[in-house]
Design a protein around this motif. Structure first.
Motif, PDB file in Angstrom:
ATOM      1  N   ARG A 111       0.834  -1.205   0.000  1.00 49.89           N
ATOM      2  CA  ARG A 111       0.000   0.000   0.000  1.00 49.89           C
ATOM      3  C   ARG A 111       0.870   1.257   0.000  1.00 49.89           C
ATOM      4  N   ASP A 112       1.945   1.245   0.763  1.00 53.28           N
ATOM      5  CA  ASP A 112       2.868   2.380   0.792  1.00 53.28           C
ATOM      6  C   ASP A 112       3.493   2.608  -0.583  1.00 53.28           C
ATOM      7  N   ASP A 155       0.964   4.182  -2.869  1.00 51.96           N
ATOM      8  CA  ASP A 155       0.797   5.609  -2.588  1.00 51.96           C
ATOM      9  C   ASP A 155       1.932   6.431  -3.203  1.00 51.96           C
ATOM     10  N   ARG A 174       1.216   6.697  -6.846  1.00 60.27           N
ATOM     11  CA  ARG A 174       0.117   7.636  -7.055  1.00 60.27           C
ATOM     12  C   ARG A 174       0.633   9.072  -6.985  1.00 60.27           C
TER      13      ARG A 174
END
Length: 277
Positions: A246-247, A250, A253
């Motif tokens: 998830r990190d 991000d 993104r």
């Protein structure tokens, strides 16, 4: 509340598997959390397997047999849970995809499966094998498009797709196929059905450039991640590792173009393909 096995309703293969696991676990005096600790997975995953909602990975099934002393029963029974619709390494992830409330895709070289058009998917399947049967390719295309039906319902998962610029520059199936594919993605974005961003080549190195990944969020279960290589794939539910994915997502993104600029880029490249065609 009566369990499903107490009613005169046939159990699905997944529910049968789960009931047998529950029986063996309880006869061994273990809670779901305790069994999860021994087989190196979360107690919530054990709960989902027992409810028939998740298919255990091969290594987990093997460890269940070792911990519960079931002489390979859960490893053998796992084969009954296989579906011919998808490659074995993706089958469990495909099932979870339909249950997710949010899906976050990062694509390094190919358009994510749930966003592919029929022509694009057909080109991908044909390119994967030099000798193919047309009927087999047709079946694979139908199954892939079936996955995309989750995008038709506004109440279905939120989808956020980050595409490396490689994805829109690789001419899969020819310029006409690519133009249709990119217009399809931008159309979904313009309609508010998905959020899409492009990581341009000019960004250089970034956190996810080495691999595709898919993150799935659920309303009643821990998040999961899926990563895939050639003929292999791994479904990950270890919370610490999922958090690392998830990190990384991000960071990708943050490196990507904003959604509006990304849609403009997709449409511009699609127009270039149309002119080329």
């Amino acid at each position: 509340m009566a369990r499903r096995s107490d009613r005169e309703v046939p159990l699905s293969p997944g529910e049968f598997y789960g009931e047998e696991l529950r029986r063996k676990r309880e006869s061994g005096g273990l809670t779901q959390e305790e069994l999860g600790e021994r087989v190196v997975c979360s107690g919530s995953l054990i709960a989902h397997i027992e409810a028939g909602r998740r298919k255990p990975q091969a290594d987990i099934a093997k460890r269940l047999d070792n911990v519960l002393g079931t002489d390979g029963f859960f490893t053998r029974m796992r084969r009954t849970l296989n579906t011919a619709r998808f490659a074995d390494h993706f089958a469990a992830a495909a099932e979870l995809e339909s249950q997710a409330v949010a899906i976050y895709e990062y694509a390094v070289s190919l358009v994510p499966g749930i966003l592919q058009t029929a022509a694009y998917a057909r080109s991908v399947f044909r390119g994967a094998q030099p000798n193919y049967a047309v009927a087999d390719v047709d079946r694979c295309v139908v199954n892939r498009l079936e996955r995309a039906r989750i995008l038709e319902d506004p109440g279905s998962p939120t989808v956020w797709a980050i595409l490396n610029e490689n994805v829109i520059r690789a001419v899969v199936g020819g310029p006409a196929v690519m133009a249709e594919q990119l217009h399809h993605i931008s159309g979904l974005g313009r309609a508010g059905r998905i959020l899409v961003q492009v990581v341009p080549h000019s960004v250089g190195a970034h956190a996810t450039m080495g691999s595709m990944m898919s993150l799935m969020r659920f309303s009643d279960a821990p998040d999961a991640a899926y990563v895939e290589g050639l003929y292999t794939g791994s479904l990950i539910d270890d919370p610490a590792l999922v958090q690392r994915y998830r990190d990384a997502y991000d960071l990708a993104r943050a490196a990507a173009l904003p959604p509006e600029a990304s849609l403009d880029m997709l449409e511009s490249v699609a127009e270039d393909y149309e002119h080329e065609h």
